[in-house]
Design a protein around this motif. Structure first.
Motif, mmCIF file in Angstrom:
data_model
loop_
_atom_site.group_PDB
_atom_site.id
_atom_site.type_symbol
_atom_site.label_atom_id
_atom_site.label_comp_id
_atom_site.label_asym_id
_atom_site.label_seq_id
_atom_site.Cartn_x
_atom_site.Cartn_y
_atom_site.Cartn_z
ATOM 1 N N TYR A 247 42.499 38.351 43.505
ATOM 2 C CA TYR A 247 42.697 38.683 44.901
ATOM 3 C C TYR A 247 41.401 39.167 45.523
ATOM 4 O O TYR A 247 40.762 40.081 45.016
ATOM 5 C CB TYR A 247 43.764 39.764 45.016
ATOM 6 C CG TYR A 247 44.000 40.215 46.431
ATOM 7 C CD1 TYR A 247 44.719 39.422 47.307
ATOM 8 C CD2 TYR A 247 43.482 41.406 46.884
ATOM 9 C CE1 TYR A 247 44.912 39.819 48.608
ATOM 10 C CE2 TYR A 247 43.677 41.816 48.186
ATOM 11 C CZ TYR A 247 44.396 41.008 49.045
ATOM 12 O OH TYR A 247 44.589 41.409 50.325
ATOM 13 N N GLN A 248 40.996 38.519 46.595
ATOM 14 C CA GLN A 248 39.861 39.017 47.367
ATOM 15 C C GLN A 248 40.397 39.579 48.665
ATOM 16 O O GLN A 248 41.117 38.894 49.385
ATOM 17 C CB GLN A 248 38.864 37.878 47.691
ATOM 18 C CG GLN A 248 37.609 37.954 46.866
ATOM 19 C CD GLN A 248 37.823 37.372 45.495
ATOM 20 O OE1 GLN A 248 38.365 36.294 45.385
ATOM 21 N NE2 GLN A 248 37.436 38.068 44.443
ATOM 22 N N ARG A 249 40.093 40.827 48.924
ATOM 23 C CA ARG A 249 40.632 41.468 50.110
ATOM 24 C C ARG A 249 40.152 40.748 51.367
ATOM 25 O O ARG A 249 38.975 40.471 51.513
ATOM 26 C CB ARG A 249 40.184 42.927 50.132
ATOM 27 C CG ARG A 249 41.016 43.780 51.033
ATOM 28 C CD ARG A 249 40.866 45.230 50.666
ATOM 29 N NE ARG A 249 41.562 45.515 49.413
ATOM 30 C CZ ARG A 249 41.473 46.681 48.785
ATOM 31 N NH1 ARG A 249 40.704 47.614 49.253
ATOM 32 N NH2 ARG A 249 42.142 46.874 47.675
ATOM 33 N N ALA A 250 41.116 40.438 52.245
ATOM 34 C CA ALA A 250 40.779 39.676 53.452
ATOM 35 C C ALA A 250 39.970 40.529 54.412
ATOM 36 O O ALA A 250 40.101 41.732 54.432
ATOM 37 C CB ALA A 250 42.060 39.199 54.138
#
Lengths: 250, 292
Positions: A247-250
């Motif tokens: 997961y890459q933080r938006a």
């Protein structure tokens, strides 16, 4: 060991017909470990089930060890060559059959003799030991159940093992044990694997090559080295690799 | 500010072989942050979440030295009082939308019912709120989805609907129990983005229960590692890969990695001392080291 050409698999009748697999093709060499990856509904498990003879609405060509397989009924010789391990060890073992009953049934179906000695060896092979022989599934943990399911598949002394998400119902620590066991068994028995998984890291660990599936089609066949280097040719594969990385933080 | 404060939480079940302790003395504080709870199956992580909402059924027994929601004790409240908290102030999203949505009720009716139960108000206002919530979780055609039944939507959409329903009454805390485990990786990112935005925009506290260490490390601010009903280690999420407890290290090592191929995966060697040994954690009284 395995050749699949122009494989189409469908369910239902028109107008409600669903084409689950469209024109899929790949080959797996003897001793190779081949992965099928994709999201749910991409048709990866369906291919496995068509090879295993669990679905008979398919067209195209499936060859196992040089022999084309029949569309419908498969003979005993087929199941002596090809066996399958299912995803959920809680659902794939009969709750009221002991380990002994499960394994001896599989052995008798293959017309094996000396069942007593063979059961002991199968249990040793999958690292359970003979103490587990008269236990029932509810007395086993998830990992132990999957070991029994693997022993059952090995009972026929197959050459091709079809693995449908064999560790996705297990904790990561147990997954490591089962993956190590599968690697050992492949080396010891010279097995060929076709493994379905949604987890690219698991396929990267276990397989030599893999096919990426999307909406019933194989979009790309690549080596695991290419997967590791991120050398995917198709956009979809790149997206899948990126999404799997976490997961890459938006 | 502490939203939820838990000290020495225990959940026990009587069995024929004696009492089974599913949770054995768990303590933590939750602020306006993303708190991850990780562990294997049977580690007590889901039971911890359920006990906060009073969802442990008899003969299961919940005890704690303290379980406070903004200073008010919520331990073993009578059901009538608990209902005022559950859903309205603390909400929960479960793993599989297939089993959490009512199959014989349209999605719109379910959200409206849930909302009016907690917030009251006119049907038309509740309907508008439901539409807004569906739009907030990135459902493109909320009017159509309102009419649909649960079997007509995909798993990812079902999970977003669950989140919409749980968030309609504007809770202060959301407990998400494996909210993305049943979802494909591409849908997973969307659902996580939605929860992330809600924590940031509304200042909600999130308890994110998961078995996926890497996901938690990337998504959360702080992580509790549970083993056999206890917290064995507390870490800032970004330091997960510097974990010191052998259990945490063992779990991380047993994961296959695309970037670091190896012939054999290290197998976790469980130690009896993990059950009762000293946990590795900063002092509990430090306020949210990884949080806001």
């Amino acid at each position: 060991m395995l050749t699949v050409e122009h494989l189409n698999v469908w369910f239902g009748h028109p107008p409600a017909r669903v084409d689950a697999v469209k024109d899929a093709g790949f080959t797996v060499a003897p001793g190779e470990s081949f992965g099928l990856v994709g999201e749910s509904g991409s048709g990866k498990s369906t291919i496995l089930r068509a090879i295993a003879g669990l679905i008979d609405t398919w067209s195209g060509r499936i060859e196992v060890a040089g022999q084309p397989v029949a569309a419908r009924r498969r003979d005993r010789a087929f199941y002596k060559t090809v066996q399958m391990v299912f995803q959920d060890p809680y659902a794939s073992l009969h709750p009221r059959h002991s380990v002994d009953a499960v394994l001896s049934e599989a052995l008798r179906l293959q017309g094996m003799d000396d069942i007593d000695r063979r059961i002991a060896r199968l249990l040793d092979d999958v690292g359970l030991g003979r103490g587990f022989r008269f236990r029932y599934p509810h007395q086993l943990s998830g990992g132990q159940r999957q070991r029994v399911a693997i022993a059952r598949a090995l009972a026929a002394e197959p050459r091709l093992l079809l693995l449908d998400e064999p560790t996705s119902a297990l904790d990561v620590s147990v997954q490591a044990e089962i993956l190590n066991l599968l690697s050992d068994l492949r080396a010891e028995h010279g097995l060929t694997y076709v493994m379905v998984s949604h987890d690219l890291a698991v396929v990267g660990h276990m397989c030599d090559r893999l096919a990426v599936m999307q909406q019933g089609r194989i979009v790309e066949v690549m080596t695991v080295e290419d997967l590791r280097r991120g050398a995917a040719r198709q956009d979809y594969t790149r997206q899948l690799i990126a999404a799997s990385a976490g997961y890459q933080r938006a | 500010m502490t939203l939820l404060s838990v000290r020495n939480l225990r959940v026990t079940f009587p069995t024929r072989q004696g009492t089974f302790e599913a949770v054995r003395g768990v303590s933590f504080d939750l602020g306006r942050e993303r708190l991850g709870v990780v562990g294997e199956s049977g580690s007590g992580k889901s039971m911890t979440g359920r006990s906060i909402l009073g969802l442990v059924r008899p003969p299961g027994l919940v005890t704690a030295d303290r379980m406070q929601l903004e200073g008010q004790s919520i331990l073993n409240l009578p059901e009538r009082k608990m209902r005022k908290i559950r859903g309205r102030r603390i909400s929960m999203v479960m793993q599989d939308p297939k089993f959490s949505l009512n199959p014989v009720m349209s999605i719109g009716d379910q959200i409206v019912e849930a909302y009016r139960l907690h917030a009251g108000g006119a049907r038309a206002a509740a309907r508008q709120k439901a539409l807004d919530m569906l739009a907030a979780v990135q459902i493109r055609d909320p009017e159509r989805v309102m009419q649909a039944y649960p079997h007509e939507v995909s798993g990812g959409m079902g999970q977003r609907i669950m989140i919409a329903m749980m968030l309609a009454p504007d809770p202060e805390i959301l407990i998400a129990d494996e909210p993305t485990s049943a979802l494909d990786v591409s849908v997973r990112t969307e659902v996580l983005n939605i929860m992330d935005r809600l924590v940031r925009d509304r200042g909600m506290g999130l308890i994110f229960i998961s078995h996926d260490l890497n996901l938690v490390a990337q998504f959360c601010d702080r992580v509790l590692i549970m083993y056999a009903g206890r917290i064995v280690e507390t870490l800032a999420a970004r330091d997960l890969h510097q974990a010191r407890h052998p259990y945490t290290r063992g779990l991380l090592n047993s994961l296959p990695r695309l970037d670091a191929p190896q012939d054999r995966l290290p197998v976790l060697q469980r130690q009896d001392s993990w059950r009762d040994g000293d946990p590795i954690a900063e002092s509990l009284e430090t306020e949210f080291p990884g949080g806001l």
